[in-house]
Scaffold this motif. Structure first.
Motif, short mmCIF file in Angstrom:
data_model
loop_
_atom_site.label_atom_id
_atom_site.label_comp_id
_atom_site.label_asym_id
_atom_site.label_seq_id
_atom_site.Cartn_x
_atom_site.Cartn_y
_atom_site.Cartn_z
N ARG A 56 -16.45 41.45 -40.26
CA ARG A 56 -15.43 40.42 -40.03
C ARG A 56 -15.73 39.47 -38.89
O ARG A 56 -15.45 38.29 -38.98
N HIS A 61 -13.00 36.94 -40.32
CA HIS A 61 -11.59 36.88 -39.92
C HIS A 61 -11.30 35.75 -38.93
O HIS A 61 -10.18 35.62 -38.45
N TRP A 65 -10.34 34.87 -43.57
CA TRP A 65 -9.14 35.69 -43.65
C TRP A 65 -8.20 35.29 -42.52
O TRP A 65 -8.60 35.23 -41.36
N TRP A 105 -4.62 31.42 -51.95
CA TRP A 105 -6.00 31.86 -51.80
C TRP A 105 -6.93 30.70 -52.13
O TRP A 105 -6.53 29.74 -52.78
N LEU A 177 -5.45 43.15 -42.38
CA LEU A 177 -5.68 41.97 -43.20
C LEU A 177 -5.18 42.18 -44.62
O LEU A 177 -5.37 43.24 -45.20
N GLY A 199 -10.46 34.13 -49.24
CA GLY A 199 -9.38 34.29 -48.28
C GLY A 199 -8.42 33.14 -48.38
O GLY A 199 -8.53 32.29 -49.28
#
Length: 577
Positions: A56, A61, A65, A105, A177, A199
């Protein structure tokens, strides 16, 4: 310094070569922001965040995400992102989260309560998902329920005023997440690689290798379409393994990196000499941002003479924190005023502690400390060391040998104690032994650590680590590394009563401030550990191509760009004029 400056100049060709492949695309350098990663991407084909491995912080992230909330370290506020709010029942064992309308998404499917319920239930049903976030969800959540497309209710196993903070707000590093149900459904969550990943974030993956991850902007991002946030200005985000401190310095000097992992003061100054566009959190010493885990020295309170609170307090008074700052850290940190990290959100608690007279001074009080030691029956021997009944007063300090930061700090403390009449010595221990045996089993007289780590916007998380709730005998593991020094006195009981009451109160309850000051008084009186200095992360940012980096003067949030909160950093970046 001169050698390093010359090395940086000589390394410019290396820096350009290292990034040349990444930039040989159709996105100009001035539209690309390049972040440093400090480790190899060991499995670039795997994007499952719930199983072990680095999956990640190479951009996943930070760009792809998105979290439900982001904790602001400066204000203490839990700021909305994919969710807009939360509330708890009176018992604080049922929490309802409201999701933001219009989130999608990157493949166009709607993000909604079905995804949240699916992902949480997946964590609840699969013990094999071993990472911290799913394990915490399993420990805390009894059930999860969809109320409607934008509302989810969590029923907890026990009351928890910090449920959202601990699970969904990027308190430290990341958060739980949410995954797309329409992609994950029917897959084995313990083995699913989730490749290609998707994501809700404004970037999608372009390529991934062991040393580099490239993310390109999705101009159809839901946030811009809904009016939540403008599209971020960088068209491309690259996470690049720099290969070590000297290499990252070369890349920064050559303007082929925009944000680097931590460097030493000497390297930072050399970088600034070659490239005046390199900045840090502070624009002068200490330069560095304080990492959440402030440094401290633990006592084993079961071992004489350190089972005597007066003797522990004497050691604390002998320590000159300013000298630690100046010698061990070369001025790149600050003395700790309490057990807490010194963020804006923690300042009301630290100030209350100091106003109550329960803080710690940066200066030593050698005469006062000696008076305490002598009152305990010790006399100064001809060799300058205190003794009692023919035995020298000794202090063996275990220290993790993995970092020069740790050993330099203890070397300074050893010298201070020896100079004052305590025969002190450092006991360096290999990393796995230190964390696997020495600390958890209580196998030390004193030890260097950061075991108060936890609180960043509220005090309970750190203070709860020193209650008497789960004290293990010496030789048995202290649960969660809590209270490894086995502090267990009448003062501990009084401290525990206050902290346990705090644990039932909502975050932000104004009564907590005075309770913290009172509880901290027991720590200051009995000193089960000695707060030393703030941890130092000297993170260089390059303003040649991009401005808007987080700094003490532009403190919209903290600067840890490998955390999930880095979405805020990327959204704040602006092309340099």
């Amino acid at each position: 310094m001169n050698h390093l400056k010359a090395s940086l100049l000589a390394g410019t060709a290396f820096a350009v070569a290292l990034t040349g492949v990444a930039l040989a695309q159709d996105v100009p350098r001035e539209d690309t922001v390049i972040f440093d990663i400090d480790r190899t991407i060991r499995d670039p084909e795997n994007f499952n965040p719930f199983t072990p491995g680095v999956k990640r912080q190479h951009g996943a992230h930070q760009t792809m995400w998105e979290p439900l909330f982001i904790l602001n370290y400066e204000s203490g506020e839990i700021e909305p992102w994919l969710a807009t709010g939360f509330e708890a029942n009176d018992a604080q064992d049922e929490w309802t989260i409201t999701l933001r309308d219009g989130v999608a998404w990157s493949d166009g499917e709607a993000f909604n309560a079905d995804d949240v319920v699916f992902t949480v239930q997946m964590a609840l049903d699969n013990e094999g998902l071993s990472e911290r976030e799913p394990a915490t969800i399993r420990a805390q959540v009894a059930s999860v329920e969809k109320v409607d497309d934008l509302t989810v209710t969590f029923t907890l196993n026990n009351a928890n005023p910090r449920f959202v903070l601990e699970n969904f707000a990027n308190r430290i590093f990341g958060s739980f997440l949410i995954m797309p149900q329409h992609v994950w459904e029917g897959e084995d969550p313990a083995t699913f690689a989730f490749n290609p990943p998707i994501g809700t974030g404004p970037y999608t993956m372009t390529s991934m290798a062991t040393n580099r991850a490239i993310w390109d902007r999705n101009d159809e991002w839901w946030g811009a379409a809904s009016g939540f946030e403008d599209l971020p200005e960088p068209l491309r985000v690259i996470f690049l393994e720099s290969g070590g401190e000297e290499n990252r310095a070369q890349l920064m000097v050559a303007n082929e990196m925009d944000a680097a992992q931590a460097v030493t003061l000497g390297t930072f100054e050399a970088m600034g000499f070659q490239n005046p566009n390199v900045i840090a959190w502070f624009d002068q010493l200490p330069y560095a941002w304080p990492d959440p885990c402030a440094r401290q020295m633990e006592f084993n309170t079961t071992v004489a003479p350190w089972d005597n609170a007066d003797m522990r307090r004497a050691v604390e008074m002998l320590i000159d924190r300013n000298q630690i700052v100046n010698v061990a850290y070369e001025g790149t940190t600050q003395a700790s005023r309490s057990m807490f990290v010194q963020y804006g959100a923690m300042e009301p608690f630290i100030s209350a502690i100091e106003e109550a007279g329960n803080g710690f001074s940066a200066d030593s009080d050698v005469d006062g400390a000696k008076a305490i030691i002598e009152a305990a029956g010790y006399t100064m021997g001809s060799d300058g060391i205190y003794e009692l009944n023919g035995e020298d007063l000794t202090a063996n300090i275990h220290v993790n040998s993995a970092s020069p930061e740790y050993t330099r700090t203890i070397d300074v403390i050893v010298e201070q104690l020896n100079r004052a009449g305590i025969s002190a010595r450092a006991v360096p221990v290999e990393n796995s032994v230190f964390w696997g045996e020495v600390l958890p089993l209580g196998g030390y007289d004193m030890s260097y650590s950061w075991l108060s780590c936890g609180s960043v916007n509220e005090p309970w998380a750190s203070m709860n680590r020193y209650t008497n709730a789960s004290i293990a005998p010496i030789g048995e593991r202290a649960p969660g590394f809590n209270n490894t020094g086995r502090w267990d006195t009448e003062a501990t009981a009084a401290y525990t009563e206050i902290v346990e009451q705090m644990g039932t109160m909502p975050i932000g309850d104004p009564a907590i401030v005075d309770m913290v000051a009172e509880a901290h008084g027991y720590l200051a009186a009995e000193v089960p550990f000695v707060p030393l200095v703030q941890a130092a992360k000297l993170l260089p940012f390059n303003t040649t191509y991009w401005t808007g980096w987080p700094t003490a003067d532009n403190n919209y949030n903290h600067p840890a760009f490998w955390w999930g909160s880095a979405h805020q950093i990327i959204h704040n970046l602006e092309r340099a004029q």
